[in-house]
Motif scaffolding. Structure first.
Motif, PDB file in Angstrom:
ATOM      1  N   ARG A 192      -6.103   0.032  12.797  1.00 10.38           N
ATOM      2  CA  ARG A 192      -4.934  -0.013  13.672  1.00 10.38           C
ATOM      3  C   ARG A 192      -3.744  -0.701  13.004  1.00 10.38           C
ATOM      4  O   ARG A 192      -2.591  -0.275  13.158  1.00 10.38           O
ATOM      5  N   HIS A 193      -3.998  -1.785  12.243  1.00 13.56           N
ATOM      6  CA  HIS A 193      -2.919  -2.557  11.616  1.00 13.56           C
ATOM      7  C   HIS A 193      -2.889  -2.382  10.092  1.00 13.56           C
ATOM      8  O   HIS A 193      -2.235  -3.159   9.405  1.00 13.56           O
ATOM      9  N   ASP A 194      -3.607  -1.412   9.579  1.00  9.50           N
ATOM     10  CA  ASP A 194      -3.611  -1.139   8.141  1.00  9.50           C
ATOM     11  C   ASP A 194      -2.410  -0.237   7.819  1.00  9.50           C
ATOM     12  O   ASP A 194      -2.401   0.953   8.158  1.00  9.50           O
TER      13      ASP A 194
END
Length: 491
Positions: free
Chosen positions: A220-222
């Motif tokens: 999700r935050h990559d």
């Protein structure tokens, strides 16, 4: 005439000369050592300089090679073939290479998406497209036959052979039975390409199943992986649609390739439930052989071996259709019946229940007037078949789930998945009837191979510890089939 120095002066001069020589020698030694040290340092610095020069040139070459390699960018399409079905029009075009048409349409949809305005920048529209479709081929064939997409299970080979041959980077991968096999393959392949510099975009056709949510949520935050993931939506349940809507990934639809709604089973007059022929079983080479024998059946993931039933009793043929009147059922039980006659001489019963005595080829569940399930009649194995069966299971017990359902989901199943003939399969089914079904008389599973009445006869069984007593299956007295009800999906 000059006067010679005295003895004291000569001694003093001699000492002065010696001190000067010592100082000169010390200075010479110092200069020599300094030169040697500086030369050693020079050689070290020269070696370091050579190493730096070599390293710089090596890294420059590797950078040039890496830059050249990344020029050939590609995109990956990963499809869960158990949940994403190609449109029926492709299967209808089998005679004219329907699989090839499906591959061409999928390739076109991918290229069109890459050319779109919101596509990932820096990707050439003519880049390589790699497609992997993961599925359980045998299970998919059964589904497609039941839904009237194909007429014969073997046609799925024709379809996907045409699909893979159409493009060198398109492939269909048979993962075998078991839901988690497809999921594990797709997840691990996704991880492999996620941080690959050449892989510019990953199309995931898996949003029908909430089981992939946890894996996708890791990225999700990559900022490297998240922008390159593109979800392909097709047929979704409302819960799956809500779950995937909460992910930050972009999505698209290939409605010209995949069905937009779930498949519906089509009733057929000749066959409504497909089972693979016994002479071509699926091979699942399980590693370790274990000698423990579990007698308690499980409802969903069972690898039970064959059982011989309660000790001291010889089982009768599994219960047949009873056409006697209610008054006759109250009379004393007759002696055990002889083996059934050949198929041509079998007594006639209702038309809906006279075919295929194993029940594999019939749809629906037979019940009596009280709604209790009645087992279809089985052919009693011959003495030779029983002896052959006993010789086979001496080495390792046969797997009921694999041979009777073609659905063994155990990764390390300890039972035998080797091929068996029709006689061995009938004997195995006959033996499996000695295990009571945990669902009892309310079982409505089409492919349930457990017993729903005591095979030794409710009135003839003298075993006070009979396992059918615990499940209440000894209380079934009315063995006449009143009607056939619709089967329910298995767990």
């Amino acid at each position: 005439m000059a006067v010679l120095p005295n003895h004291h002066d000569l001694q003093q001069r001699l000492q002065d000369y010696r001190a000067f020589d010592d100082a000169r020698q010390s200075e010479v030694d110092f200069l020599v050592q300094t030169c040697l040290r500086l030369d050693t340092e020079r050689l070290t610095l020269q070696s370091d300089l050579d190493d730096e020069r070599h390293t710089r040139r090596s890294w420059k070459k590797r950078a040039e090679e890496a830059e050249a390699a990344t020029q050939r960018k590609f995109v990956v399409v990963l499809v869960d073939g158990d949940g994403y079905q190609f449109r029926k029009s492709f299967y209808n075009a089998l005679a004219t290479s329907g699989g090839s048409k499906a591959a061409s349409e999928l390739y076109t949809e991918v290229l069109n998406n890459l050319k779109s305005a919101d596509s990932f920048t820096g990707i050439n529209a003519d880049c390589d497209v790699l497609v992997n479709i993961y599925a359980n081929k045998a299970g998919l064939a059964r589904t497609l036959v039941a839904c009237d997409y194909i007429n014969l299970p073997s046609q799925i080979d024709q379809f996907f052979c045409s699909f893979t041959q159409s493009r060198s980077l398109f492939q269909f991968i048979d993962c075998g039975p078991g839901k988690e096999r497809v999921d594990a393959k797709l997840r691990d392949t996704f991880r492999f390409y996620a941080h690959n510099a050449q892989c510019q975009r990953i199309y995931l056709a898996c949003s029908h199943d909430n089981g992939y949510i946890a894996e996708l949520d890791k990225y999700r935050h990559d900022m490297i992986v998240m922008p390159k993931v593109m979800l392909i939506h097709a047929a979704q349940t409302p819960s799956a649609a809500r779950a995937y809507a909460g992910l930050p990934f972009k999505y698209t639809r290939f409605d010209s390739v995949f069905e937009v709604s779930g498949l519906e089973t089509v009733s057929k007059a000749d066959t409504s439930y497909f089972t693979p022929p016994p002479d071509t079983p699926y091979f699942d080479r399980s590693p370790a052989e274990q000698h423990t024998h579990e007698l308690t059946p499980t409802a969903s993931r069972s690898s039970q071996s064959s059982n011989t039933g309660p000790s001291g009793l010889t089982p009768l043929a599994p219960l047949t259709l009873n056409t006697k009147s209610a008054a006759q059922l109250t009379s004393p039980p007759p002696p055990p019946p002889p083996p059934p006659p050949p198929p041509a001489e079998v007594a006639k019963t209702k038309p809906v229940i006279t075919s295929d005595r194993t029940g594999e080829g019939k749809s629906g569940i037979p019940i009596n007037r009280f709604g209790q399930r009645i087992d279809w009649k089985l052919r009693v194995p011959t003495t030779a078949e029983m002896e052959e069966f006993e010789r086979r299971i001496v080495r390792r017990k046969l797997c009921n789930e694999h041979h009777l359902r073609d659905n063994c989901e155990s990764y390390n199943c300890k039972y035998d998945h080797g091929p068996i003939d029709a006689g061995m399969k009938n004997t195995l089914r006959y033996k499996a009837r000695s295990i009571p079904c945990t669902q009892g008389s309310k079982c409505r599973r089409q492919d349930c191979f457990y017993g729903h009445q005591c095979p030794w006869g409710n009135n003839n069984c003298g075993n006070l510890k009979c396992s059918f007593i615990k499940t209440g299956l000894h209380d079934i007295k009315d063995l006449e089939i009143a009607r056939v009800v619709a089967a329910q999906p298995g767990d």
